[in-house]
Write a protein that holds these residues in place. Structure first.
Motif, PDB file in Angstrom:
ATOM      1  N   VAL A 216       0.075  17.539  -1.877  1.00 39.22           N
ATOM      2  CA  VAL A 216       0.419  17.187  -2.971  1.00 39.22           C
ATOM      3  C   VAL A 216       0.658  15.524  -2.852  1.00 39.22           C
ATOM      4  N   ILE A 217       1.515  15.469  -1.819  1.00 37.39           N
ATOM      5  CA  ILE A 217       2.082  13.807  -1.659  1.00 37.39           C
ATOM      6  C   ILE A 217       0.849  13.033  -1.183  1.00 37.39           C
ATOM      7  N   LYS A 218       0.189  13.798  -0.173  1.00 42.88           N
ATOM      8  CA  LYS A 218      -0.878  12.810   0.471  1.00 42.88           C
ATOM      9  C   LYS A 218      -2.290  12.589  -0.466  1.00 42.88           C
ATOM     10  N   TYR A 219      -2.720  13.552  -1.398  1.00 42.96           N
ATOM     11  CA  TYR A 219      -3.641  13.178  -2.102  1.00 42.96           C
ATOM     12  C   TYR A 219      -3.179  12.614  -3.503  1.00 42.96           C
ATOM     13  N   SER A 220      -2.151  12.284  -3.703  1.00 40.23           N
ATOM     14  CA  SER A 220      -1.398  12.010  -5.161  1.00 40.23           C
ATOM     15  C   SER A 220      -2.293  10.825  -5.859  1.00 40.23           C
ATOM     16  N   ALA A 221      -3.092  10.077  -5.088  1.00 37.62           N
ATOM     17  CA  ALA A 221      -3.820   9.023  -5.815  1.00 37.62           C
ATOM     18  C   ALA A 221      -4.784   9.510  -6.731  1.00 37.62           C
ATOM     19  N   GLY A 222      -5.094  10.844  -6.734  1.00 36.79           N
ATOM     20  CA  GLY A 222      -6.153  11.159  -7.909  1.00 36.79           C
ATOM     21  C   GLY A 222      -5.681  11.604  -8.920  1.00 36.79           C
ATOM     22  N   GLY A 223      -4.855  10.797  -9.603  1.00 34.20           N
ATOM     23  CA  GLY A 223      -4.435  10.963 -11.004  1.00 34.20           C
ATOM     24  C   GLY A 223      -2.727  11.360 -11.061  1.00 34.20           C
ATOM     25  N   PHE A 224      -2.150  12.283 -10.040  1.00 31.76           N
ATOM     26  CA  PHE A 224      -1.021  12.901 -10.055  1.00 31.76           C
ATOM     27  C   PHE A 224       0.027  11.911 -10.122  1.00 31.76           C
ATOM     28  N   ARG A 225      -0.305  10.688  -9.220  1.00 33.02           N
ATOM     29  CA  ARG A 225       0.690   9.958  -8.748  1.00 33.02           C
ATOM     30  C   ARG A 225       1.162   9.095 -10.424  1.00 33.02           C
ATOM     31  N   ASP A 226       0.428   9.070 -10.990  1.00 34.28           N
ATOM     32  CA  ASP A 226       0.662   8.287 -12.485  1.00 34.28           C
ATOM     33  C   ASP A 226       1.684   9.064 -12.968  1.00 34.28           C
ATOM     34  N   PHE A 227       1.448  10.396 -13.038  1.00 32.82           N
ATOM     35  CA  PHE A 227       2.380  11.379 -13.537  1.00 32.82           C
ATOM     36  C   PHE A 227       3.695  11.553 -12.955  1.00 32.82           C
ATOM     37  N   THR A 228       3.741  11.120 -11.621  1.00 29.86           N
ATOM     38  CA  THR A 228       5.024  11.221 -10.917  1.00 29.86           C
ATOM     39  C   THR A 228       5.909  10.023 -11.397  1.00 29.86           C
ATOM     40  N   ARG A 229       5.272   8.861 -11.601  1.00 30.98           N
ATOM     41  CA  ARG A 229       5.973   7.741 -12.262  1.00 30.98           C
ATOM     42  C   ARG A 229       6.822   8.262 -13.316  1.00 30.98           C
ATOM     43  N   ILE A 230       6.246   8.678 -14.371  1.00 26.62           N
ATOM     44  CA  ILE A 230       6.720   9.028 -15.427  1.00 26.62           C
ATOM     45  C   ILE A 230       7.733  10.104 -15.273  1.00 26.62           C
ATOM     46  N   ALA A 231       7.504  11.124 -14.595  1.00 25.87           N
ATOM     47  CA  ALA A 231       8.458  12.187 -14.310  1.00 25.87           C
ATOM     48  C   ALA A 231       9.441  11.842 -13.596  1.00 25.87           C
ATOM     49  N   ALA A 232       9.446  10.669 -13.210  1.00 28.97           N
ATOM     50  CA  ALA A 232      10.585  10.013 -12.534  1.00 28.97           C
ATOM     51  C   ALA A 232      11.786   9.424 -13.419  1.00 28.97           C
ATOM     52  N   SER A 233      11.506   9.478 -14.685  1.00 31.55           N
ATOM     53  CA  SER A 233      12.339   8.972 -15.780  1.00 31.55           C
ATOM     54  C   SER A 233      13.684   9.407 -15.562  1.00 31.55           C
ATOM     55  N   ASP A 234      14.593   9.027 -16.321  1.00 24.07           N
ATOM     56  CA  ASP A 234      15.913   9.462 -16.341  1.00 24.07           C
ATOM     57  C   ASP A 234      16.250  10.967 -16.873  1.00 24.07           C
ATOM     58  N   PRO A 235      16.791  11.710 -16.174  1.00 20.61           N
ATOM     59  CA  PRO A 235      16.923  13.026 -16.731  1.00 20.61           C
ATOM     60  C   PRO A 235      17.691  13.253 -17.853  1.00 20.61           C
ATOM     61  N   THR A 236      18.958  12.456 -17.910  1.00 19.05           N
ATOM     62  CA  THR A 236      19.743  12.598 -19.259  1.00 19.05           C
ATOM     63  C   THR A 236      19.185  12.088 -20.521  1.00 19.05           C
ATOM     64  N   MET A 237      18.473  11.046 -20.070  1.00 21.95           N
ATOM     65  CA  MET A 237      17.909  10.305 -21.319  1.00 21.95           C
ATOM     66  C   MET A 237      16.875  11.163 -21.873  1.00 21.95           C
ATOM     67  N   TRP A 238      16.098  11.796 -21.002  1.00 20.79           N
ATOM     68  CA  TRP A 238      15.046  12.673 -21.555  1.00 20.79           C
ATOM     69  C   TRP A 238      15.504  13.991 -22.146  1.00 20.79           C
ATOM     70  N   ARG A 239      16.307  14.484 -21.443  1.00 22.41           N
ATOM     71  CA  ARG A 239      17.135  15.538 -22.144  1.00 22.41           C
ATOM     72  C   ARG A 239      17.454  15.468 -23.428  1.00 22.41           C
ATOM     73  N   ASP A 240      18.032  14.260 -23.593  1.00 17.48           N
ATOM     74  CA  ASP A 240      18.585  14.178 -25.124  1.00 17.48           C
ATOM     75  C   ASP A 240      17.377  13.748 -25.971  1.00 17.48           C
ATOM     76  N   VAL A 241      16.470  13.163 -25.371  1.00 18.62           N
ATOM     77  CA  VAL A 241      15.114  12.951 -26.486  1.00 18.62           C
ATOM     78  C   VAL A 241      14.598  14.183 -27.002  1.00 18.62           C
ATOM     79  N   PHE A 242      14.303  15.311 -26.193  1.00 21.01           N
ATOM     80  CA  PHE A 242      13.768  16.324 -26.763  1.00 21.01           C
ATOM     81  C   PHE A 242      14.771  17.348 -27.562  1.00 21.01           C
ATOM     82  N   LEU A 243      16.137  17.165 -27.263  1.00 23.05           N
ATOM     83  CA  LEU A 243      17.163  17.621 -28.131  1.00 23.05           C
ATOM     84  C   LEU A 243      17.267  17.319 -29.384  1.00 23.05           C
TER      85      LEU A 243
END
Ligand code: NAP
Length: 314
Positions: A216-243
Motif C-alpha cells: 500500500v505504501i510502495k504503490y501509493s502514488a496511484g491515487g491513494f497518496r492524495d487520500f492519505t494527505r487528507i486522512a492525516a488531518s487532525d482527529p479531534t477537529m474532524w470528529r467534531d465536524v461530523f458530530l
C-alpha cells in the motif's frame, strides 16, 4: 501618520494552525494594536509567545477576552460552548465575537445563548487549511486568495459585518456572506464528505489482508497518496465536524452512496458510456477549480522535485 489598526485588541481563543496564521497575517497587515491568546496547555502558550505570535498568552479565556474588540474562537468545535460560557461575563459592550469553525449552525446553537446582548456574534469560516496542527504550523499566507465565509444572522449589525469583512480582506481572503444552514450544506459536499471518504479508504486499505501494508505504501502514488494527505488531518477537529454537521453530512452521504451504487452497476454491466460520461464531466470540474485559482495545474499538484534542468516545482 499611519492609519489606526482595525481592532485595538484581538483575542485568539485557541492558537493552532488557524489562530497562528491569523496572528501572522494580522501582523503583516497591521490590523491589530495588540494580539493576545488563550490556550489550555502550557506548551501552546509558550510556543505562541516564543514564535512572536502574541504579546500575552492566558490560561483563562476570560482574561484574554477582557477589553478585546474582536474575539475569535479558534479551537475545535466541541470547545465552543464551554468557551462562550467562560468569556460571556467578561466581554466589552460592542465587541465582535467570531469563530473559524468548519460548521456554522452550531455557533448559533452553542455560542449565542452564552453571550450578552450588547456584543455582535458573526460566525465565520476561512476555507483554507492544511493537514498540520499547532501554533508552529501557522503561516501568514494561509488565507491569501482563499474564501472566508461569514454567516451573520439576518438581523446582524451591518457595521459590525462590514468591519469583520474588512478584517478578513486584510488577512488576504475573499469574503462571501451566506446563511449558516447553506454554508453547512455546501461544506458537507465540498469538504466534510470528501474527508470521510479519505478516512474510510485509508482505513479500508490498512485493514486489507490480501494486500500487504508495505505494498500500500510502495504503490501509493496511484491515487491513494492524495487520500492519505487528507486522512492525516487532525482527529479531534474532524470528529467534531461530523458530530456537529450531522444532518447535512448524512444528507450528502445518502446522495453519494446512491451515485456510488449507480457506478457499481455501470461497472458490473460493462456500461463504458456511463463511466466515460461521468469522468468527462468530473474532469471539467477540476478544470474550473484551476481556472478559479483554487489549485495548481502543475503535474502531481506541483509536488515533483526540480527536474534535471533545475526548474523548480510550480
Ligand atoms: P489546531 O491546530 O489543532 O489548534 C487547536 C487549538 O485549540 C489549540 O490551541 C488547542 O490548544 C486548542 N484546543 C483544543 N481543544 C481544546 C479544548 N477542548 N478546549 C480549549 N482549547 C482547546 O486546530 P486548527 O487547525 O487551528 O483548527 C481550529 C478551528 O479551525 C477548528 O474549529 C476547525 O474546524 C477550524 N478550521 C480548521 C481548518 C484546518 O484545515 N485545520 C480550516 C478551516 C477551519 P492546545 O494546543 O493547548 O491543546
Amino acid at each position: 501618520m499611519t492609519d489606526a489598526p482595525l481592532f485595538q485588541r484581538v483575542a485568539l481563543l485557541g492558537i493552532g494552525l488557524i489562530g497562528a496564521s491569523m496572528a501572522l497575517a494580522m501582523r503583516r497587515a497591521g490590523l491589530a494594536g495588540e494580539i493576545v491568546c488563550a490556550a489550555r496547555s502550557v506548551e501552546t502558550r509558550a510556543a505562541a509567545l516564543s514564535l512572536g505570535l502574541v504579546s500575552a498568552a492566558y490560561e483563562d479565556p476570560a482574561e484574554a477576552a477582557r477589553d478585546a474588540d474582536l474575539i475569535v474562537l479558534a479551537t475545535p468545535l466541541g470547545a465552543f460552548g464551554p468557551l462562550a460560557r467562560a468569556i460571556g461575563p467578561a466581554l466589552k459592550a460592542g465587541a465582535i465575537v467570531t469563530d473559524v469553525g468548519s460548521v456554522k449552525d452550531i455557533v448559533f446553537r452553542d455560542v449565542a445563548p452564552a453571550l450578552p446582548l450588547n456584543v455582535h456574534l458573526i460566525p465565520g469560516h476561512p476555507v483554507a487549511g492544511t493537514e498540520h496542527s499547532g501554533p508552529a504550523a501557522g503561516f501568514a499566507e494561509l488565507f491569501d486568495g482563499r474564501w472566508c465565509i461569514l454567516t451573520p444572522a439576518p438581523d446582524a449589525d451591518e457595521a459590525a459585518v462590514a468591519r469583520l469583512s474588512a478584517f478578513w480582506t486584510g488577512l488576504g481572503a475573499k469574503v462571501e456572506l451566506m446563511s449558516a444552514e447553506h454554508h453547512d450544506l455546501v461544506l458537507a459536499i465540498t469538504s466534510h464528505v470528501p474527508h470521510l471518504i479519505a478516512y474510510n479508504i485509508v482505513g479500508t486499505a490498512s485493514d486489507l489482508e490480501t494486500v500487504t501494508r508495505s505494498e500500500v505504501i510502495k504503490y501509493s502514488a496511484g491515487g491513494f497518496r492524495d487520500f492519505t494527505r487528507i486522512a492525516a488531518s487532525d482527529p479531534t477537529m474532524w470528529r467534531d465536524v461530523f458530530l456537529t454537521n450531522k444532518t447535512a453530512v448524512l444528507e450528502m452521504l445518502g446522495r453519494f452512496v446512491e451515485d456510488l451504487t449507480a457506478l457499481q452497476r455501470a461497472i458490473r454491466w460493462g456500461d463504458g458510456d456511463a463511466l466515460f460520461e461521468l469522468f468527462t464531466r468530473t474532469r471539467a470540474i477540476r478544470r474550473s477549480i484551476i481556472d478559479a485559482g483554487q489549485d495548481s495545474a502543475a503535474p502531481d499538484f506541483g509536488r515533483r522535485p526540480p527536474g534535471p534542468g533545475g526548474e523548480p516545482p510550480a
